[in-house]
Design a protein around this motif. Structure first.
Motif, PDB file in Angstrom:
ATOM      1  N   PRO A   1       0.817  -1.228   0.000  1.00  0.00           N
ATOM      2  CA  PRO A   1       0.000   0.000   0.000  1.00  0.00           C
ATOM      3  C   PRO A   1       0.847   1.272   0.000  1.00  0.00           C
ATOM      4  CG  PRO A   1      -0.888  -1.598   1.548  1.00  0.00           C
ATOM      5  CD  PRO A   1       0.434  -2.130   1.102  1.00  0.00           C
ATOM      6  N   VAL A   2       1.921   1.284   0.819  1.00  0.00           N
ATOM      7  CA  VAL A   2       2.795   2.461   0.850  1.00  0.00           C
ATOM      8  C   VAL A   2       3.519   2.617  -0.481  1.00  0.00           C
ATOM      9  CG1 VAL A   2       4.795   3.502   1.979  1.00  0.00           C
ATOM     10  CG2 VAL A   2       3.083   2.286   3.333  1.00  0.00           C
ATOM     11  N   PHE A   3       4.007   1.495  -1.021  1.00  0.00           N
ATOM     12  CA  PHE A   3       4.736   1.518  -2.285  1.00  0.00           C
ATOM     13  C   PHE A   3       3.865   2.082  -3.404  1.00  0.00           C
ATOM     14  CE2 PHE A   3       5.974  -0.457  -6.283  1.00  0.00           C
ATOM     15  CZ  PHE A   3       7.331  -0.191  -6.323  1.00  0.00           C
ATOM     16  N   VAL A   4       2.674   1.543  -3.567  1.00  0.00           N
ATOM     17  CA  VAL A   4       1.792   1.976  -4.651  1.00  0.00           C
ATOM     18  C   VAL A   4       1.353   3.422  -4.444  1.00  0.00           C
ATOM     19  CG1 VAL A   4      -0.446   1.587  -5.747  1.00  0.00           C
ATOM     20  CG2 VAL A   4       1.010  -0.361  -5.138  1.00  0.00           C
ATOM     21  N   SER A   5       0.964   3.756  -3.224  1.00  0.00           N
ATOM     22  CA  SER A   5       0.477   5.102  -2.954  1.00  0.00           C
ATOM     23  C   SER A   5       1.550   6.151  -3.227  1.00  0.00           C
ATOM     24  CB  SER A   5      -0.002   5.191  -1.499  1.00  0.00           C
ATOM     25  OG  SER A   5      -0.453   6.497  -1.209  1.00  0.00           O
ATOM     26  N   GLN A   6       2.776   5.908  -2.754  1.00  0.00           N
ATOM     27  CA  GLN A   6       3.839   6.885  -2.925  1.00  0.00           C
ATOM     28  C   GLN A   6       4.286   6.988  -4.389  1.00  0.00           C
ATOM     29  OE1 GLN A   6       4.954   9.038  -0.772  1.00  0.00           O
ATOM     30  NE2 GLN A   6       3.626   8.262   0.856  1.00  0.00           N
ATOM     31  N   VAL A   7       4.390   5.847  -5.064  1.00  0.00           N
ATOM     32  CA  VAL A   7       4.802   5.884  -6.472  1.00  0.00           C
ATOM     33  C   VAL A   7       3.779   6.637  -7.311  1.00  0.00           C
ATOM     34  CG1 VAL A   7       5.182   4.468  -8.525  1.00  0.00           C
ATOM     35  CG2 VAL A   7       6.241   3.822  -6.365  1.00  0.00           C
ATOM     36  N   LEU A   8       2.498   6.393  -7.076  1.00  0.00           N
ATOM     37  CA  LEU A   8       1.468   7.095  -7.839  1.00  0.00           C
ATOM     38  C   LEU A   8       1.448   8.581  -7.516  1.00  0.00           C
ATOM     39  CD1 LEU A   8      -1.484   4.534  -7.696  1.00  0.00           C
ATOM     40  CD2 LEU A   8       0.025   5.040  -9.626  1.00  0.00           C
TER      41      LEU A   8
ATOM     42  N   GLN B   1      -6.749  11.625 -11.580  1.00  0.00           N
ATOM     43  CA  GLN B   1      -7.872  10.692 -11.615  1.00  0.00           C
ATOM     44  C   GLN B   1      -7.403   9.262 -11.903  1.00  0.00           C
ATOM     45  OE1 GLN B   1     -11.068  11.444 -10.839  1.00  0.00           O
ATOM     46  NE2 GLN B   1     -10.318  13.477 -10.331  1.00  0.00           N
ATOM     47  N   THR B   2      -6.437   9.130 -12.805  1.00  0.00           N
ATOM     48  CA  THR B   2      -5.916   7.796 -13.126  1.00  0.00           C
ATOM     49  C   THR B   2      -5.203   7.175 -11.932  1.00  0.00           C
ATOM     50  OG1 THR B   2      -5.623   8.498 -15.433  1.00  0.00           O
ATOM     51  CG2 THR B   2      -4.456   6.514 -14.722  1.00  0.00           C
ATOM     52  N   SER B   3      -4.394   7.972 -11.230  1.00  0.00           N
ATOM     53  CA  SER B   3      -3.690   7.441 -10.064  1.00  0.00           C
ATOM     54  C   SER B   3      -4.665   7.052  -8.959  1.00  0.00           C
ATOM     55  CB  SER B   3      -2.686   8.459  -9.546  1.00  0.00           C
ATOM     56  OG  SER B   3      -3.339   9.636  -9.101  1.00  0.00           O
ATOM     57  N   SER B   4      -5.734   7.832  -8.782  1.00  0.00           N
ATOM     58  CA  SER B   4      -6.746   7.476  -7.780  1.00  0.00           C
ATOM     59  C   SER B   4      -7.432   6.163  -8.144  1.00  0.00           C
ATOM     60  CB  SER B   4      -7.780   8.600  -7.669  1.00  0.00           C
ATOM     61  OG  SER B   4      -7.176   9.807  -7.247  1.00  0.00           O
ATOM     62  N   TRP B   5      -7.716   5.991  -9.424  1.00  0.00           N
ATOM     63  CA  TRP B   5      -8.359   4.741  -9.874  1.00  0.00           C
ATOM     64  C   TRP B   5      -7.426   3.550  -9.669  1.00  0.00           C
ATOM     65  CZ3 TRP B   5      -7.048   1.482 -14.016  1.00  0.00           C
ATOM     66  CH2 TRP B   5      -8.001   0.505 -14.321  1.00  0.00           C
ATOM     67  N   LEU B   6      -6.139   3.718 -10.031  1.00  0.00           N
ATOM     68  CA  LEU B   6      -5.185   2.631  -9.844  1.00  0.00           C
ATOM     69  C   LEU B   6      -4.988   2.314  -8.363  1.00  0.00           C
ATOM     70  CD1 LEU B   6      -2.435   3.522 -12.467  1.00  0.00           C
ATOM     71  CD2 LEU B   6      -3.971   1.569 -12.522  1.00  0.00           C
TER      72      LEU B   6
END
Length: 445
Positions: A371-378, A432-437
């Protein structure tokens, strides 16, 4: 005992009084300190000097140019010719039979109706400007400059009367200039000129319904290509707006941000294991890795871009490298902190099954920091889309470089607005794309 009982209420009242007084002082002191700080910054930053040099009328002109276009009615006195063109461009010059209805040309003379009683008559080297509630201004071009005849009374602020040049702008959308070589009238109109198609294109001025009918028609305007291909060619190849080049530059900016962010994540994650206390027992190795993170993120992204521009030259690769270097330090630090806060019970549970070290990392560690990895990268991907625009302005290419080029002159502010709007739209789409991902990968929705 009686003495203590007698003094307890007094002591309590004193304590309450001191507390109230302290809070009152704080309530007064904080606003006073803030006001003193603002007063200090007002003079320390030279705000009065900046305000004295400010040109609000210049800002109003640039704001007008960003949302409107002007038609130039120009008489070139040396060649004795009259031209009517959009933004003064030769490729957007009206033919005599297609002149706007507010311009009447008779040979090399003209009558220009600017509306609401504003009229300009050009005859020979003389310009007469009729202004409502003021009178008629007569300006004659001479060999040495201009000769101006104004109505009696004080000179309005909108007139700049100089022996070399006469300039009058009674309203934001009307302007006339006279020098010894030319007489030029500007008439402003709302909107962006020639946005869809070039001025001399067969598609210029057509409505969307007409364009749709042409696209579906079997009769080709150009025998060498289909109507749809012609529409796309004229739109993307528009010389005034350069839609094709703008879209390519936007794509370069996005790719710059994506490549830099993914590179930083690719190198930051394994380095984070070396910097985490619970994964690397060696203090020297941890210390070296953490100082590497400090070094990479301690140098600003713009400085890295300047370094790589000197090393590798101009281009999107330098921007991607600058993003990658800075974000490797930032993401590596964030990932290492996330690794140090994992639950070791899950790792021990995977180890109890006889899993190898790689398998323990894969099934016991990665799911916890995902979760941290994906959230920070996005988040960094979204932020780097904006940063790539700034880096591009330094020479790394992309939309930032085109933005700076349009700002070099005061003629292309509508193009500047166009690029800024496109950049904002790209940032919104990335958000919007990062929120969806994020919802897909983390929440599983």
């Amino acid at each position: 005992m009686a003495y203590e009982t007698f003094n307890e209420p007094v002591s309590d009242r004193n304590t309450v009084f001191q507390t109230v007084r302290r809070r009152a002082w704080i309530t007064v002191a904080v606003p006073v300190a803030v006001c003193l700080y603002l007063v200090y910054t007002w003079f320390a930053f030279g705000v009065p000097q900046l305000l004295s040099k400010a040109q609000p009328e210049r800002a109003a002109i640039l704001a007008t140019d960003s949302v409107a276009y002007k038609v130039h009615v120009t008489k070139l006195l040396r060649r004795d010719i009259m031209e009517v063109a959009i933004e003064g461009e030769r490729r957007a010059t009206y033919e005599n039979e297609d002149l706007p209805d507010w311009v009447k040309v008779d040979g090399t003379d003209a009558l220009v109706d600017l509306g609401q009683g504003y009229e300009i008559a050009i005859a020979g080297k003389v310009m007469e400007f009729t202004v409502p509630d003021y009178g008629t201004i007569r300006v004659t071009a001479t060999q040495s400059g201009v000769k101006t005849e104004l109505p009696p009374g004080p000179i309005p602020d909108w007139i700049k009367d100089d022996p070399k040049k006469f300039d009058a702008r009674p309203t934001l959308d009307r302007r006339v200039q006279v020098t010894r070589t030319k007489i030029e009238v500007h008439n402003y109109f709302g909107g962006w000129e020639n946005f869809w198609f070039p001025f001399h294109s067969e598609l210029y001025g057509l409505s969307f319904s007409q364009l749709w009918a042409i696209a579906l028609s079997n009769e080709r305007i150009d025998p060498s290509q289909s109507n749809m291909s012609l529409i796309m060619h004229d739109f993307l190849g528009n010389p005034d707006w350069q839609h094709g080049e703008v879209f390519i530059a936007l794509f370069e900016t996005i790719m710059m941000a994506v490549l830099g962010t993914l590179t930083a994540a690719f190198f930051g994650l394994p380095l984070a294991f070396l910097a985490a206390r619970n994964f690397t027992p060696s203090k020297i190795l941890r210390f070296g890795t953490r100082r590497l993170f400090d070094f990479l993120r301690g140098i600003d992204m713009l400085i890295w871009s300047l370094i790589f521009i000197r090393a590798f030259g101009l281009g999107p690769l330098t921007g991607a490298l600058a993003i990658a270097f800075t974000d490797t330090g930032s993401l590596g630090k964030l990932f290492s902190e996330a690794l140090e806060n994992i639950d070791n019970k899950q790792v021990e549970g995977v180890r109890a099954t006889g899993a190898s070290q790689i398998q323990r990392y894969r099934f016991g560690v990665i799911p916890q920091i995902l979760p941290v990895f994906v959230s920070q990268v996005l988040y960094y991907l979204e932020s780097n889309t904006r940063s790539a625009t700034v880096i591009g302005a330094l020479g790394a290419g992309g939309i930032g470089l085109m933005l700076v080029e349009t700002m070099k002159t005061s003629r292309d502010w509508e193009n500047t607005s166009y690029i800024i709007i496109l950049t904002i739209l790209v940032v919104i789409i990335m958000d919007q794309t990062s929120s969806w991902l994020r919802r897909k990968l983390i929440e599983g929705k």
